[in-house]
Design an enzyme around this catalytic site. Structure first.
Site, PDB file in Angstrom:
ATOM      1  N   THR A 196      30.969  10.522 -15.314  1.00 45.71           N
ATOM      2  CA  THR A 196      30.120  11.201 -16.727  1.00 45.71           C
ATOM      3  C   THR A 196      29.256  12.467 -15.814  1.00 45.71           C
ATOM      4  OG1 THR A 196      28.362   9.845 -15.894  1.00 45.71           O
ATOM      5  CG2 THR A 196      29.932   9.296 -17.762  1.00 45.71           C
ATOM      6  N   ASP A 197      29.295  12.706 -14.695  1.00 42.12           N
ATOM      7  CA  ASP A 197      28.386  13.449 -14.126  1.00 42.12           C
ATOM      8  C   ASP A 197      29.088  14.963 -14.115  1.00 42.12           C
ATOM      9  OD1 ASP A 197      27.074  11.433 -12.852  1.00 42.12           O
ATOM     10  OD2 ASP A 197      27.553  12.069 -10.594  1.00 42.12           O
TER      11      ASP A 197
ATOM     12  N   SER B 195      33.333  12.159 -10.448  1.00 43.65           N
ATOM     13  CA  SER B 195      33.720  13.225 -11.058  1.00 43.65           C
ATOM     14  C   SER B 195      32.561  14.528 -10.327  1.00 43.65           C
ATOM     15  CB  SER B 195      33.028  13.321 -12.152  1.00 43.65           C
ATOM     16  OG  SER B 195      31.699  13.230 -12.522  1.00 43.65           O
TER      17      SER B 195
ATOM     18  N   THR C  82      32.861   6.227 -13.134  1.00 44.15           N
ATOM     19  CA  THR C  82      32.436   4.948 -13.002  1.00 44.15           C
ATOM     20  C   THR C  82      33.390   4.169 -13.892  1.00 44.15           C
ATOM     21  OG1 THR C  82      30.328   5.831 -12.743  1.00 44.15           O
ATOM     22  CG2 THR C  82      30.234   3.733 -13.838  1.00 44.15           C
TER      23      THR C  82
END
Ligand code: ASP
Length: 327
Positions: free
Chosen positions: A89-90, A57, A15
């Site tokens: 961030t995942d 990710s 993101t």
């Protein structure tokens, strides 16, 4: 006067590198807006940029994690003082922990990302990127292993986890807390990190799995792993580290195949322990041969098992490596 620090920014996507389109959808960009930022901390930092990947990710795999590790090894040989990695961030916590386990803990390695893409109101990408550079350039950050910097906090890669789908304060360290904060122009640490052994690897093994336990679970899912390919398994057990009794015969068959099985807790807080002595309780699971891994969540324990197996560890050496998350 402090010398200008050489910081390498490795961009991998996520993101932080995306933008919202006119339909309100968040989409990848051909040109990473964060990678164009050259003036951050001008005068204090010389920023080098490597746009290694442009991946959401969920597309990240241990193969790319190893490539990032190797790029950082090279940077250290080239005299870089610190590295910042931007990442979706995942799966950020998994890449960060992979790096923590496989890199010698010398130059600071800081992983960061964003919850709001580059053109959204309140976008946190540029701010987190600047904070991460600040932390990577600080001498106090040396020897801390890989860290995650988001939302003004400094977390260890070992214990941090994503806790919210959208909130900018998503990254938390349950049980132990962050080790520091990003102050006005420096990294302020208030916890000392107990370092663990690192494991240098040059390849990554496949077929290491993660299964979460639930009430009424039986052996079916474990049965699917009863084959020659399975290299290792992490089970997120119930509570302190217990499993429904109906799972045990299938788990025993995996153990009979000499497949290493690691037990962590599916709880958000606390550590897995062999407390209960009933059928499927932690005491029986330990006696069967499961390795209790304290303090790591399932996805981190899976990375640790994968790294240990990739390093060729077996038997007692592998158990020792896996069971020392909390020193
Ligand atoms: N789904 C996105 C990803 O992990 C979220 C993010 O980048 O923060 O790539």
């Amino acid at each position: 006067m402090t010398r200008v620090k050489k910081i390498l920014a490795i961009h991998t996507g996520g993101t932080i590198s995306m933008s919202q389109n006119d339909k309100g959808e968040v989409v990848p960009n051909a040109q990473n807006p964060i990678a164009q930022q050259e003036t951050i901390l001008a005068g204090r930092v010389e920023l080098f940029t490597d746009e290694m990947f442009n991946l959401p990710s969920p597309h990240m795999t241990p193969v790319q994690m190893l490539q990032i590790k190797q790029r950082i090894d090279q940077a250290e040989r080239d005299g870089i003082d610190g590295v910042v990695i931007t990442h979706g961030t995942d799966t950020l916590e998994e890449t960060a922990y992979f790096l923590d386990l496989t890199l010698p803990s010398t130059i600071p390695v800081v992983v960061t990302g964003a919850m709001r893409s580059s053109n959204e109101v309140g976008s946190d990408g540029l701010y987190n990127f600047q904070s991460a550079i600040e932390v990577a350039a600080d001498d106090a950050s040396r020897g801390n292993g890989a860290m995650v910097v988001m939302n003004d906090e400094i977390h260890t890669a070992r214990y941090v986890t994503k806790t919210h789908t959208t909130n900018v304060a998503t990254f938390r360290t349950p049980t132990f807390g962050p080790i520091g904060i990003v102050a006005k122009d420096h990294a302020a640490y208030f916890q000392k990190l107990i370092r663990q052994d690192t494991c240098d690897i040059d390849h990554v093994v496949d077929h290491v799995y993660l299964i979460k336990a639930y009430a009424g679970m039986d052996g079916s899912l474990f049965g699917f792993l009863d084959n020659d390919e399975t290299a290792g398994l992490v089970i997120e057990g119930l509570g302190a580290g217990n499993l429904p009794p109906q799972t045990l015969p299938a788990i025993q068959r995996l153990l009979d195949r000499k497949i290493p099985i690691v037990l962590v807790s599916r709880c958000y807080n606390g550590v897995a322990e062999d407390i209960y002595d009933y059928q499927g309780g932690g005491i029986e699971l330990r006696k069967m041969g499961l390795t209790l891994c304290q303090g790591l969540n399932g996805q981190k324990a899976r990375i640790k098992l994968l790294v240990g197996l990739s390093a060729g560890l077996q038997g007692d050496a592998l158990c020792q490596f896996l069971s020392t998350a909390v020193s």
